[in-house]
Motif scaffolding. Structure first.
Motif, mmCIF file in Angstrom:
data_model
loop_
_atom_site.group_PDB
_atom_site.id
_atom_site.type_symbol
_atom_site.label_atom_id
_atom_site.label_comp_id
_atom_site.label_asym_id
_atom_site.label_seq_id
_atom_site.Cartn_x
_atom_site.Cartn_y
_atom_site.Cartn_z
ATOM 1 N N PHE A 16 -6.986 1.564 1.279
ATOM 2 C CA PHE A 16 -6.606 1.265 2.656
ATOM 3 C C PHE A 16 -7.368 2.094 3.684
ATOM 4 O O PHE A 16 -7.458 1.704 4.837
ATOM 5 N N GLU A 17 -7.891 3.238 3.283
ATOM 6 C CA GLU A 17 -8.579 4.112 4.223
ATOM 7 C C GLU A 17 -10.089 3.901 4.249
ATOM 8 O O GLU A 17 -10.775 4.528 5.038
ATOM 9 N N TYR A 25 -5.028 1.314 16.559
ATOM 10 C CA TYR A 25 -3.838 1.976 16.017
ATOM 11 C C TYR A 25 -2.894 2.332 17.156
ATOM 12 O O TYR A 25 -3.308 2.845 18.186
ATOM 13 N N LYS A 26 -1.615 2.051 16.938
ATOM 14 C CA LYS A 26 -0.567 2.464 17.868
ATOM 15 C C LYS A 26 0.461 3.254 17.053
ATOM 16 O O LYS A 26 0.790 2.870 15.926
ATOM 17 N N PHE A 71 7.499 1.046 -1.738
ATOM 18 C CA PHE A 71 6.806 2.259 -2.166
ATOM 19 C C PHE A 71 5.430 2.371 -1.525
ATOM 20 O O PHE A 71 5.073 3.421 -0.987
ATOM 21 N N VAL A 72 4.660 1.291 -1.561
ATOM 22 C CA VAL A 72 3.319 1.310 -0.959
ATOM 23 C C VAL A 72 3.415 1.556 0.539
ATOM 24 O O VAL A 72 2.654 2.355 1.099
ATOM 25 N N GLY A 73 4.347 0.916 1.193
ATOM 26 C CA GLY A 73 4.515 1.117 2.630
ATOM 27 C C GLY A 73 4.905 2.541 2.982
ATOM 28 O O GLY A 73 4.401 3.114 3.956
ATOM 29 N N LYS A 87 -4.901 -0.963 8.849
ATOM 30 C CA LYS A 87 -5.329 -1.963 7.869
ATOM 31 C C LYS A 87 -4.125 -2.711 7.289
ATOM 32 O O LYS A 87 -4.224 -3.893 6.981
ATOM 33 N N ILE A 88 -2.987 -2.034 7.136
ATOM 34 C CA ILE A 88 -1.771 -2.715 6.684
ATOM 35 C C ILE A 88 -1.410 -3.823 7.679
ATOM 36 O O ILE A 88 -1.038 -4.921 7.290
ATOM 37 N N TRP A 89 -1.498 -3.537 8.967
ATOM 38 C CA TRP A 89 -1.152 -4.501 10.004
ATOM 39 C C TRP A 89 -2.315 -5.400 10.347
ATOM 40 O O TRP A 89 -2.168 -6.298 11.176
ATOM 41 N N ASN A 90 -3.461 -5.171 9.760
ATOM 42 C CA ASN A 90 -4.666 -5.976 9.988
ATOM 43 C C ASN A 90 -5.068 -5.946 11.459
ATOM 44 O O ASN A 90 -5.431 -6.977 12.034
ATOM 45 N N ASN A 91 -5.010 -4.771 12.065
ATOM 46 C CA ASN A 91 -5.392 -4.584 13.461
ATOM 47 C C ASN A 91 -6.864 -4.228 13.547
ATOM 48 O O ASN A 91 -7.300 -3.213 13.057
#
Length: 92
Positions: A16-17, A25-26, A71-73, A87-91
């Motif tokens: 993810f990084e 990012y917010k 768990f991942v979240g 990246k989780i939020w696809n921003n």
């Protein structure tokens, strides 16, 4: 402690990084991610608790799905950097 956890979960975090593209990012995104992840973990625990002892193995699929997502979240939300949360939020 955070450095140890980042090393322990480095295979998950590196997925993810990684990348060098711009992202948005917010700080609210991290809070929402932690809230949703805790709800997923609660749902997985609740389903696991409510499954009858003589039930079929298929009843554990929601436990695995909700538990894994939660768990991942939580890992990304607690020890991941801003790029991972975006990246989780696809921003982009």
């Amino acid at each position: 402690m955070k450095a140890f956890l980042r090393r322990l979960f480095s295979p998950l975090l590196s997925a993810f990084e990684s990348g060098n593209e711009p992202y948005t990012y917010k700080p609210l995104n991290r809070k929402i991610l932690l809230f949703i992840s805790s709800i997923f973990l609660f749902l997985g625990s609740l389903v696991c608790f409510l499954i009858p002892s003589e039930a079929d193995k298929g009843y554990y699929i929601p436990v695995v799905v909700f538990g894994s997502l939660g768990f991942v979240g939580l890992v990304i939300g607690l020890i991941g950097n801003d790029r991972a949360v975006a990246k989780i939020w696809n921003n982009k």
